[in-house]
Design a protein around this motif. Structure first.
Motif, short mmCIF file in Angstrom:
data_model
loop_
_atom_site.label_atom_id
_atom_site.label_comp_id
_atom_site.label_asym_id
_atom_site.label_seq_id
_atom_site.Cartn_x
_atom_site.Cartn_y
_atom_site.Cartn_z
N UNK A 1 0.80 -1.22 0.00
CA UNK A 1 0.00 0.00 0.00
C UNK A 1 0.84 1.27 0.00
N UNK A 2 1.83 1.36 0.90
CA UNK A 2 2.61 2.59 0.97
C UNK A 2 3.44 2.81 -0.30
N UNK A 3 4.07 1.76 -0.79
CA UNK A 3 4.82 1.90 -2.03
C UNK A 3 3.91 2.27 -3.19
N UNK A 4 2.73 1.66 -3.23
CA UNK A 4 1.74 1.97 -4.26
C UNK A 4 1.37 3.45 -4.19
N UNK A 5 1.10 3.94 -3.00
CA UNK A 5 0.67 5.34 -2.82
C UNK A 5 1.77 6.31 -3.24
N UNK A 6 3.00 6.04 -2.80
CA UNK A 6 4.12 6.93 -3.14
C UNK A 6 4.36 6.93 -4.65
N UNK A 7 4.36 5.73 -5.24
CA UNK A 7 4.61 5.62 -6.68
C UNK A 7 3.52 6.35 -7.47
N UNK A 8 2.27 6.21 -7.07
CA UNK A 8 1.17 6.86 -7.79
C UNK A 8 1.26 8.39 -7.66
N UNK A 9 1.64 8.87 -6.48
CA UNK A 9 1.80 10.31 -6.29
C UNK A 9 2.91 10.87 -7.19
N UNK A 10 4.04 10.14 -7.26
CA UNK A 10 5.14 10.58 -8.13
C UNK A 10 4.72 10.54 -9.60
N UNK A 11 3.97 9.52 -9.98
CA UNK A 11 3.48 9.43 -11.36
C UNK A 11 2.60 10.61 -11.72
N UNK A 12 1.73 11.00 -10.80
CA UNK A 12 0.84 12.13 -11.09
C UNK A 12 1.59 13.46 -11.06
N UNK A 13 2.69 13.53 -10.31
CA UNK A 13 3.51 14.75 -10.38
C UNK A 13 4.16 14.86 -11.75
N UNK A 14 4.55 13.71 -12.32
CA UNK A 14 5.12 13.69 -13.68
C UNK A 14 4.07 14.06 -14.72
N UNK A 15 2.84 13.61 -14.50
CA UNK A 15 1.74 13.97 -15.40
C UNK A 15 1.56 15.48 -15.43
N UNK A 16 1.53 16.11 -14.25
CA UNK A 16 1.42 17.56 -14.21
C UNK A 16 2.63 18.25 -14.81
N UNK A 17 3.81 17.64 -14.62
CA UNK A 17 5.04 18.24 -15.14
C UNK A 17 5.02 18.36 -16.65
N UNK A 18 4.40 17.39 -17.31
CA UNK A 18 4.34 17.43 -18.77
C UNK A 18 3.72 18.71 -19.28
N UNK A 19 2.69 19.20 -18.59
CA UNK A 19 2.00 20.42 -19.00
C UNK A 19 2.86 21.66 -18.80
N UNK A 20 3.58 21.71 -17.68
CA UNK A 20 4.29 22.94 -17.34
C UNK A 20 5.67 23.04 -18.00
N UNK A 21 6.29 21.92 -18.30
CA UNK A 21 7.64 21.96 -18.89
C UNK A 21 7.58 22.17 -20.40
N UNK A 22 6.53 21.64 -21.05
CA UNK A 22 6.51 21.68 -22.52
C UNK A 22 6.50 23.09 -23.11
N UNK A 23 5.75 24.08 -22.56
CA UNK A 23 5.83 25.41 -23.18
C UNK A 23 7.20 26.05 -23.05
N UNK A 24 7.87 25.83 -21.90
CA UNK A 24 9.23 26.35 -21.74
C UNK A 24 10.19 25.65 -22.70
N UNK A 25 10.00 24.35 -22.89
CA UNK A 25 10.82 23.57 -23.82
C UNK A 25 10.63 24.12 -25.24
#
Length: 300
Positions: free
Chosen positions: A204-228
């Motif tokens: 459970x804890x590893x699942x939760x941490x991994x999913x949170x990091x995955x969703x941070x990467x999902x959000x990152x895609x939106x914010x990094x691409x215009x600067x890129x």
């Protein structure tokens, strides 16, 4: 259709403008703006739920109230959106070039003829395909794979929403220091590792941490691409170029759920997660290959 046009113009316009004001901190600037976009969904959904729960207001009047509030706020805010004029930017900031910049100022139609654009489009498409699929699967995966109860799974969905929002700011700010190419490569490395953890380690804890990091990467895609995009093609027609790139978001919104529909049967998500790992590996490869094309563009 009207809502989509409004969303597109309201999203692209301030993002493409803010990059021009902060050429030395493109990631931080776009991260702040797009973080607001992410958190607005959390705020509005709560307000809309409260309004719809009031008998004298209901569903239809909720739309009228929100529409009028948006109209007033956006009309006032729009008065401050303008391109920086001569003398607006301090000389020290204007002279400082962001990392990974090619030094070119390319029109949007010319950028569409380069392989770099399609590499960026593909990476953004895969990032959103994976992320939007995981958003929809978060609660059932938590209940089915690691045996979370309904309340805990619902709480996890709220937490990953925060990571989605803050991830837009943190990753974009990081990109100012390590460069956009390396940042996008790291995003896919984190995606692959976290997807493997979810697939192989049912805790459970590893699942939760991994999913949170995955969703941070999902959000990152939106914010990094215009600067890129600004780094590679300049800011001459960044608004139009950003709009072209966001077509990947629209297509990913159909592809991600479609993959889930055909691969997740009876609560078994192994095939879905394996496909996500494979396409993220492809994107990681593209993130390395695209650097050569960027160097050629810079030399030209």
């Amino acid at each position: 259709m009207i809502g989509g046009v409004g969303l597109g113009s309201g999203y692209v316009t301030p993002v493409s403008t803010i990059i021009k004001w902060f050429p030395d901190k493109r990631g931080l600037a776009t991260g702040l703006a797009i973080m607001g976009f992410g958190f607005a969904a959390l705020l509005t959904s709560t307000v809309a739920h409260i309004l719809m729960g009031i008998k004298s207001i209901g569903l239809v009047n909720t739309f009228y109230i929100l529409g009028l509030v948006y109209l007033v706020v956006m009309l006032i805010s729009a008065q401050f959106i303008k391109r920086p004029q001569a003398g607006d930017l301090p000389a020290a900031i204007k002279a400082e070039k962001p990392k990974s910049a090619t030094g070119v100022q390319m029109k949007a139609n010319a950028a569409l003829k380069t392989p770099v654009f399609y590499g960026l489009w593909f990476m953004f498409f895969i990032n959103i395909t994976t992320g939007i699929g995981l958003v929809s699967l978060a609660s059932p995966m938590a209940q089915g794979m690691v045996k979370m109860d309904v309340a805990s799974a619902a709480a996890l969905v709220g937490v990953i929403g925060l990571f989605n929002g803050f991830g837009r700011l943190v990753w974009a700010t990081l990109s100012d220091y390590i460069g956009r190419p390396l940042t996008y490569s790291l995003i896919f490395v984190v995606d692959i590792v976290c997807l493997a953890i979810i697939l192989l380690l049912r805790q459970q804890w590893l699942f939760s941490i991994a999913l949170c990091l995955l969703l941070s990467c999902y959000g990152a895609g939106f914010s990094v691409i215009p600067a890129y995009l600004g780094d590679v093609f300049g800011t001459l027609e960044l608004g139009a170029l950003h709009g072209y790139t966001l077509t990947a978001w629209a297509i990913a919104g159909m592809v991600g759920p479609t993959i889930i529909t055909y691969t997740s049967h009876g609560g078994n998500y192994n095939t879905t997660l394996s496909i996500f790992i494979i396409i993220d590996l492809l994107s990681l490869l593209v993130s390395f290959l695209i650097r050569k094309s960027i160097k050629k563009l810079k030399q030209a």
